[in-house]
Design a protein around this motif. Structure first.
Motif, mmCIF file in Angstrom:
data_model
loop_
_atom_site.group_PDB
_atom_site.id
_atom_site.type_symbol
_atom_site.label_atom_id
_atom_site.label_comp_id
_atom_site.label_asym_id
_atom_site.label_seq_id
_atom_site.Cartn_x
_atom_site.Cartn_y
_atom_site.Cartn_z
ATOM 1 N N LEU A 134 0.816 -1.201 0.000
ATOM 2 C CA LEU A 134 0.000 0.000 0.000
ATOM 3 C C LEU A 134 0.856 1.259 0.000
ATOM 4 O O LEU A 134 0.418 2.320 -0.431
ATOM 5 C CB LEU A 134 -0.926 0.005 1.218
ATOM 6 C CG LEU A 134 -1.975 -1.114 1.255
ATOM 7 C CD1 LEU A 134 -2.777 -1.046 2.546
ATOM 8 C CD2 LEU A 134 -2.894 -1.035 0.060
ATOM 9 N N GLY A 135 2.098 1.143 0.499
ATOM 10 C CA GLY A 135 2.978 2.301 0.585
ATOM 11 C C GLY A 135 3.748 2.267 1.889
ATOM 12 O O GLY A 135 3.273 1.729 2.903
ATOM 13 N N GLY A 136 4.952 2.844 1.885
ATOM 14 C CA GLY A 136 5.742 2.859 3.113
ATOM 15 C C GLY A 136 6.003 1.450 3.602
ATOM 16 O O GLY A 136 6.429 0.565 2.855
ATOM 17 N N GLU A 137 5.724 1.209 4.870
ATOM 18 C CA GLU A 137 5.938 -0.101 5.476
ATOM 19 C C GLU A 137 4.633 -0.867 5.643
ATOM 20 O O GLU A 137 4.546 -1.799 6.440
ATOM 21 C CB GLU A 137 6.631 0.042 6.846
ATOM 22 C CG GLU A 137 5.820 0.751 7.919
ATOM 23 C CD GLU A 137 5.979 2.269 7.914
ATOM 24 O OE1 GLU A 137 5.734 2.881 8.955
ATOM 25 O OE2 GLU A 137 6.366 2.820 6.866
ATOM 26 N N GLU A 138 3.607 -0.498 4.876
ATOM 27 C CA GLU A 138 2.290 -1.121 5.030
ATOM 28 C C GLU A 138 1.954 -1.998 3.821
ATOM 29 O O GLU A 138 2.119 -1.597 2.679
ATOM 30 C CB GLU A 138 1.216 -0.038 5.200
ATOM 31 C CG GLU A 138 -0.134 -0.603 5.560
ATOM 32 C CD GLU A 138 -1.160 0.479 5.857
ATOM 33 O OE1 GLU A 138 -2.050 0.255 6.684
ATOM 34 O OE2 GLU A 138 -1.057 1.574 5.244
ATOM 35 N N PHE A 139 1.497 -3.230 4.112
ATOM 36 C CA PHE A 139 1.098 -4.189 3.092
ATOM 37 C C PHE A 139 -0.322 -4.662 3.398
ATOM 38 O O PHE A 139 -0.777 -4.598 4.538
ATOM 39 C CB PHE A 139 2.027 -5.407 3.079
ATOM 40 C CG PHE A 139 3.480 -5.071 2.929
ATOM 41 C CD1 PHE A 139 4.096 -5.110 1.682
ATOM 42 C CD2 PHE A 139 4.260 -4.725 4.031
ATOM 43 C CE1 PHE A 139 5.438 -4.812 1.540
ATOM 44 C CE2 PHE A 139 5.602 -4.436 3.896
ATOM 45 C CZ PHE A 139 6.204 -4.468 2.643
ATOM 46 N N ILE A 140 -1.011 -5.182 2.372
ATOM 47 C CA ILE A 140 -2.318 -5.788 2.579
ATOM 48 C C ILE A 140 -2.359 -7.098 1.817
ATOM 49 O O ILE A 140 -1.811 -7.212 0.717
ATOM 50 C CB ILE A 140 -3.468 -4.854 2.136
ATOM 51 C CG1 ILE A 140 -4.808 -5.430 2.566
ATOM 52 C CG2 ILE A 140 -3.448 -4.606 0.639
ATOM 53 C CD1 ILE A 140 -5.978 -4.466 2.401
#
Length: 509
Positions: A430-436
């Motif tokens: 999703l961006g940065g250190e965030e995943f889904i």
């Protein structure tokens, strides 16, 4: 000889002009078609967003009416607190959606789709909205302050109920008006498409009459001229760019250009060349193509996969035309190498949907597939779940070790997640250190189990410089009728709870 040379030059210039005109016409055809498709998609998306917001307003007004009535009838303290929370959330969303309808929301691109009639209808509904909103906020204030009696509550509830019907009627009229205006826009788009279709037919007819038919005649005349001068024919073939072959029905090569030798799998100076034997045709049957040309007497243009004499794989644009040479039937084949263009197209396609750092899918891919997955889940009553992964204290890693090391950690974590989920799941950065992670055909238990498996794998992995890292997770299963936005909000809040609970854990929405 000089006169023949001048004739060939005239033929070449005439053919070049005609093919440039043909290419320009085809470009206009396809760009116009794409423009009308994009216009239709844009209009439908904007109108759908506005209608969805209006529909949400209608449902929220009914929920507010229900919530205040339950507050009035309930004596249980816990139930009252629950109804207050529901009412406060509903009022907040209701006010926000009304502002979106009245003012437009740049983020959702609602500006510019309201007609004067809808604007007037929205303003008329505003007086009922304001009364219901003030009464609802008064009830919230009375309950939160504790300074109220049942008569005051009943007075506010009556205001809400007395105005709810009028508000619902206005919203029904607004939705109907949206639908009517949407039909008008679609009709206008259809008329434009019909007009464009007519232009396309005219252009196709123009190309057939003024480009391909004269070009075919020119080629025919060129073949006739070549029959008169074998020396000029050989010179023409040797100097033209691209792989060009003149072959008989048995695919024996009579003449070929200099560039054509790159595809031949033998030394052409030692023996005769046969295209069927000495070029590896990976995707077509060459004899079948020539037989079809012999029957139809048409120019064929197709993408073909071949291997050259060094077994290098290539994609070529093959053009074939039937003719005669010295009284025998022949075929003129032109092979234009488009391998690099195809690789560039594939690369651009992958770049559009791939995160540059991790190689995972990106938000563009998410936007492309999520609505289809949600629709499939809704239509067939199939469970659909997701969980968010957010690295803990990632800013500290960047501050301490630098962004290149942080990027290395992100890529390692992306690999770990990929190795611990199913092939049917979607992993998206999703961006940065965030995943889904999107998990079709999976309930809440399965999503939580998968999230815990990934969490443990991240925790035990060792980064060569940073050491171990951890991540927090929010997991949830889609509810009946729930949109992706609402599902995401729930699992994002669960992620927030995981962070508040000390990080390195999984929380369910």
């Amino acid at each position: 000889m000089d006169e023949d040379k001048m004739n060939y030059q005239k033929i070449y210039r005439k053919m070049r002009k005609r093919y440039i005109l043909s290419a320009l016409s085809i470009f206009i055809l396809f760009t116009s078609k794409q423009a009308i498709i994009q216009l239709q998609i844009s209009q439908m998306e904007k109108m759908s967003r506005a209608m969805n917001v209006a529909g949400s307003q209608r449902m929220l007004s009914q929920k507010i009416s229900k919530d205040v009535l339950m507050l009035y009838q309930s004596d249980d303290k816990k139930a009252i607190e629950s109804y207050l929370t529901e009412l406060e959330n509903s009022v907040e969303k209701w006010e926000m959606y009304q502002n979106n309808l009245l003012d437009g929301e740049k983020k959702r691109q609602l500006i510019g789709i309201h007609s004067a009639k809808i604007e007037s209808m929205l303003m008329e509904s505003g007086q009922f909205f304001d009364k219901i909103l003030r009464a609802s906020k008064d009830i919230l204030y009375l309950f939160k302050s504790g300074e109220y009696d049942r008569y005051q509550l009943l007075e506010k509830i009556l205001i809400i109920h007395n105005n709810e019907g009028e508000f619902l009627n206005r919203m029904n009229d607004i939705i109907y008006q949206y639908d009517e205006e949407n039909r008008i826009k679609i009709k206008a788009i259809q008329q434009t498409e019909h007009f464009l279709f007519a232009i396309m037919i005219i252009l196709i007819a123009f190309i057939a009459v003024f480009v391909f038919y004269p070009a075919e005649k020119t080629l025919k005349r060129a073949f006739m001229d070549m029959n008169e001068s074998n020396e000029n024919l050989i010179r023409l073939f040797r100097t033209m760019h691209g792989a060009i072959y003149l072959v008989n029905k048995e695919t024996d090569v009579i003449f070929m250009s200099k560039d054509a030798e790159q595809f031949i799998s033998m030394d052409t100076r030692d023996s005769a060349v046969n295209l069927k034997r000495h070029i590896k045709w990976l995707s077509i049957n060459l004899e079948a193509v020539l037989e079809q040309i012999q029957k139809d007497e048409k120019i064929v243009e197709m993408e073909v996969e071949v291997q050259d004499r060094y077994e290098n794989y290539s994609i070529v644009l093959l053009s074939v035309v039937k003719g005669e040479y010295r009284g025998i039937q022949t075929f003129l084949l032109n092979m234009f190498d488009i391998t690099m263009q195809k690789k560039a197209e594939e690369s651009m396609k992958n770049m559009a949907f791939t995160d540059e750092l991790t190689g995972l899918y990106n938000r563009h891919f998410l936007d492309m597939i999520i609505h289809e997955e949600i629709e499939r889940s809704e239509r067939y009553n199939i469970p659909f779940s997701a969980f968010i992964v957010d690295l803990d204290n990632f800013k500290q890693i960047n501050d301490k070790w630098g962004h290149p090391t942080g990027d290395s950690v992100l890529k390692k974590v992306a690999d770990i997640i990929s190795e611990n989920i199913r092939m049917s799941d979607y992993l998206i950065r999703l961006g940065g250190e965030e995943f889904i992670v999107l998990m079709p055909h999976t309930n809440l238990h399965g999503a939580s189990f998968a999230a815990e498996k990934v969490r443990n794998a991240i925790e035990i992995a060792e980064h060569p410089l940073v050491g171990t890292v951890t991540a927090s997770f929010g997991a949830g299963e889609r509810k009946k009728g729930e949109t992706y936005r609402l599902l995401y909000d729930r699992i994002d809040y669960a992620l927030y709870e995981a962070k508040e609970s000390g990080r390195n854990c999984v929380r369910e929405a």
